[in-house]
Design a protein around this motif. Sequence first.
Motif, PDB file in Angstrom:
ATOM      1  N   SER A 123       0.823  -1.205   0.000  1.00 41.94           N
ATOM      2  CA  SER A 123       0.000   0.000   0.000  1.00 41.94           C
ATOM      3  C   SER A 123       0.858   1.256   0.000  1.00 41.94           C
ATOM      4  N   GLU A 124       1.909   1.278   0.811  1.00 42.80           N
ATOM      5  CA  GLU A 124       2.801   2.433   0.857  1.00 42.80           C
ATOM      6  C   GLU A 124       3.570   2.592  -0.451  1.00 42.80           C
ATOM      7  N   ALA A 125       3.944   1.475  -1.066  1.00 46.86           N
ATOM      8  CA  ALA A 125       4.672   1.545  -2.335  1.00 46.86           C
ATOM      9  C   ALA A 125       3.824   2.171  -3.432  1.00 46.86           C
ATOM     10  N   LEU A 126       2.505   1.908  -3.396  1.00 47.96           N
ATOM     11  CA  LEU A 126       1.601   2.414  -4.431  1.00 47.96           C
ATOM     12  C   LEU A 126       0.893   3.699  -4.008  1.00 47.96           C
ATOM     13  N   ARG A 127       1.374   4.328  -2.956  1.00 46.47           N
ATOM     14  CA  ARG A 127       0.706   5.513  -2.427  1.00 46.47           C
ATOM     15  C   ARG A 127       0.622   6.626  -3.461  1.00 46.47           C
ATOM     16  N   ASP A 128       1.693   6.797  -4.263  1.00 49.55           N
ATOM     17  CA  ASP A 128       1.713   7.824  -5.303  1.00 49.55           C
ATOM     18  C   ASP A 128       1.449   7.254  -6.692  1.00 49.55           C
ATOM     19  N   ALA A 186       6.161   4.243  -8.430  1.00 48.99           N
ATOM     20  CA  ALA A 186       6.873   3.105  -7.840  1.00 48.99           C
ATOM     21  C   ALA A 186       7.823   2.475  -8.844  1.00 48.99           C
ATOM     22  N   LEU A 187       7.358   2.283 -10.072  1.00 52.05           N
ATOM     23  CA  LEU A 187       8.215   1.685 -11.104  1.00 52.05           C
ATOM     24  C   LEU A 187       9.383   2.600 -11.456  1.00 52.05           C
ATOM     25  N   GLN A 188       9.123   3.914 -11.442  1.00 50.17           N
ATOM     26  CA  GLN A 188      10.198   4.862 -11.731  1.00 50.17           C
ATOM     27  C   GLN A 188      11.292   4.797 -10.679  1.00 50.17           C
ATOM     28  N   SER A 189      10.907   4.611  -9.420  1.00 54.02           N
ATOM     29  CA  SER A 189      11.915   4.506  -8.362  1.00 54.02           C
ATOM     30  C   SER A 189      12.749   3.240  -8.519  1.00 54.02           C
ATOM     31  N   SER A 236      10.480   7.581   1.209  1.00 51.03           N
ATOM     32  CA  SER A 236       9.665   6.478   1.700  1.00 51.03           C
ATOM     33  C   SER A 236       9.006   5.682   0.577  1.00 51.03           C
ATOM     34  N   VAL A 237       8.521   6.371  -0.457  1.00 49.84           N
ATOM     35  CA  VAL A 237       7.866   5.650  -1.552  1.00 49.84           C
ATOM     36  C   VAL A 237       8.864   4.729  -2.253  1.00 49.84           C
ATOM     37  N   ALA A 238      10.053   5.244  -2.531  1.00 52.64           N
ATOM     38  CA  ALA A 238      11.078   4.417  -3.163  1.00 52.64           C
ATOM     39  C   ALA A 238      11.483   3.258  -2.261  1.00 52.64           C
ATOM     40  N   ALA A 239      11.595   3.517  -0.958  1.00 54.64           N
ATOM     41  CA  ALA A 239      11.971   2.465  -0.018  1.00 54.64           C
ATOM     42  C   ALA A 239      10.912   1.367   0.028  1.00 54.64           C
TER      43      ALA A 239
END
Length: 274
Positions: free
Chosen positions: A30-35, A40-43, A235-238
């Motif tokens: 959920s946190e990974a897909l927050r934005d 997420a794929l870009q990170s 955080s999103v990248a992590a």
Amino acid sequence: MSALTRWSLVVATWLIVAIVLILPPLLVLSEALRDGLPTALQSLADPDAISAIRLTVEMTVLSVVINTVFGVLAAWLISKYRFPFRGVLVALIEIPISVSPVVAGLVWLLLFGSQGWWGAALDHYNIHIAFAPAGILLATLFVTFPYVTRTILPLMEQQGRDAEDAATLLGASFWQILWRVTLPDARWALLSGILLTTARAMGEFGAVSVVSGHIPGMTETMPLHIETLYNGYQSVAAFSMAALLAIMAMTTVGFRAFFENRARRAALAGDAGS
């Protein structure tokens, strides 16, 4: 046991599993897909992230191959022969399960670090182990060594030596006996041990963190890169990297459960046929 007690245990077990095992991966995803998925794929397309993924895969493959070979040979030796200090050998193989991985990392630094016992001599020949992929491999080998051996050892002990002694009398070599007599009956247990080793190698943090030096783009595996990103408030990248690592690990564990189920059904079918 009454029906009420039985169902209470079932509900309590599933509740604990949901809180401890199911909820954390869902929160990570959920946190990974927050934005959004594109972010997420870009990170994950960042050069340091790609380097971490590549290094993790390389170290996992190498450690699995090496520990599978030595794990099978160790299990074969322990299960088929009685020799002095056999129990000591079994205890030594199990040490990585009980010893903190951080201790293993410190040992490798003591041996191969620039101020270690052999560090200066290795530096003289431009050989780098600490703060290099070689040190990461050693750390991963240490923490994953027991799994193949401990998985197939009980089955090899049940096999006995009758079939192997018969193959020896017929002129079969050691490798022919191992490949055609011993391993076919242990193939599902061996595959389970390999997958367990794979999952453990991908997620190793403690020993690798100590011996790697945390150099982004060079000696950061996926777990280390997650820490770097999180400490840098990315955080999103992590969480995106953590979600990828969790998916890889859960897929591996899922395959292991599938093959263990197949092995169990095959064993039941064999017992029914006999």
